[in-house]
Design an enzyme around this catalytic site. Structure first.
Site, short mmCIF file in Angstrom:
data_model
loop_
_atom_site.label_atom_id
_atom_site.label_comp_id
_atom_site.label_asym_id
_atom_site.label_seq_id
_atom_site.Cartn_x
_atom_site.Cartn_y
_atom_site.Cartn_z
N SER A 145 0.87 -1.24 -0.01
CA SER A 145 0.04 0.05 0.10
C SER A 145 0.86 1.26 0.06
CB SER A 145 -0.67 0.17 1.52
OG SER A 145 -1.40 1.19 1.37
N TYR A 158 -2.33 -0.43 10.54
CA TYR A 158 -2.56 -0.78 9.22
C TYR A 158 -1.15 -0.29 8.36
CZ TYR A 158 -4.11 -1.00 4.28
OH TYR A 158 -4.11 -1.48 2.89
#
Ligand code: NJP
Length: 265
Positions: A145, A158
């Site tokens: 990501s 995250y």
């Protein structure tokens, strides 16, 4: 578009029951690849299996798998080796996020994200590594990501999990560079998938980043284009990666300005 290099190849995709995993599966099948689709929602996998087999006349196997359960990962991959044989490409895509400030995240949420995004990805990779090294052939694609490059408020856990994925991926690439096994990381910004049903229950982030939102079909196309090539990293959208370059060069300034600008969750 048919990608000739994928014809007849065996491609395993985790988290293939929806989102970008399912879109990657569709494009691989359209190029004549045989697929193994993994996720917890077996019903959705079976639906996709029927659709792809009918449309593209390729072999599609599906297995129910929670990647956070290491024993399950080992058993499912062993079944794949026993029934299908060698795996040419592994796409580690299963993952989820919960956007919360660190002091509000429960230990279950913290462990959950790391068990799926990090340990699950490593467990699947560990299963294919000995065979790929021995064959001197293969490709491991890890869906990380932009959060793995730039930490933003309300994504501490995250973001940490995706930083871990990138660290692992970069080391892996060096370890495998003499074995003709390619390693690619994929670092997208926000993508319009069900990811946000869990990550952003209130819909605040989705509303704030609507104009940057990538379509899953587009991300999948970039991933599939990279298969069996020496692509190191895919950063989407391209301009977003500039942020991480500036972050490395001017971390203090970036955090001072970015704290407000990047606080969109
Ligand atoms: O999300 P979604 P995406 N074991 O929710 C599976 C990253 N990413 O396609 O098990 C096995 O539509 C789940 O299947 P099921 C993100 O971190 C996204 O957007 O049946 N599988 C489903 O198929 C992730 O790594 C954005 O519930 C598990 C799939 O994962 C990847 O992209 C931005 C599982 C998730 O599909 C795909 O996410 C970014 C488990 N324990 C990175 N838990 C974004 N969407 O904005 C979940 O930078 N799955």
């Amino acid at each position: 578009m048919v990608r000739e290099q994928l014809k007849g190849k065996s491609i395993v995709i985790t988290g293939a029951s929806g989102g970008i995993g399912a879109e990657i599966a569709k494009l691989c099948a359209a190029s004549g690849a045989n697929l193994v689709l993994l996720a917890r929602s077996i019903g959705k996998l079976e639906q996709l299996q029927t659709e792809l087999q009918q449309k593209h006349q390729v072999k599609v196997a599906v297995y129910q798998l929670d990647v956070s359960d290491t024993a399950q990962v080992q058993a499912v991959f062993q079944r794949i080796f026993d029934t299908i044989g060698e795996i040419d490409i592994l796409v580690n895509n299963a993952g989820f996020g919960i956007f919360k400030e660190a002091h509000l995240a429960t230990m279950d949420e913290i462990k959950g994200m790391f068990d799926v995004n990090v340990v699950g990805l490593m467990a699947c990779t560990s299963m294919v590594l000995p065979k790929m090294r021995k064959r001197r052939f293969g490709h491991i694609i890890n869906i990380a990501s932009q959060a793995g490059k730039i930490a933003t408020p309300k994504s501490s856990v995250y973001s940490a999990s995706k930083h871990a994925v990138l660290g692992y991926t970069n080391s892996l690439r060096m370890e495998l560079s003499d074995y003709n096994v390619q390693v690619t990381s994929v670092n997208p910004g926000p993508i319009a998938t069900n990811f946000f049903n869990i990550a952003d229950e209130k819909g605040t982030y989705v509303k704030n980043v609507q104009r940057f939102m990538l379509q899953p079909e587009y991300v999948a196309q970039k991933v599939v284009d990279s298969m069996l090539t020496k692509t190191r990293e895919i950063n989407l959208p391209g301009w977003m990666n500039m942020g991480s370059v500036v972050y490395v060069l001017f971390p203090r300034l970036f955090e001072r300005i970015g704290k407000r600008m990047l606080n969109r969750k």
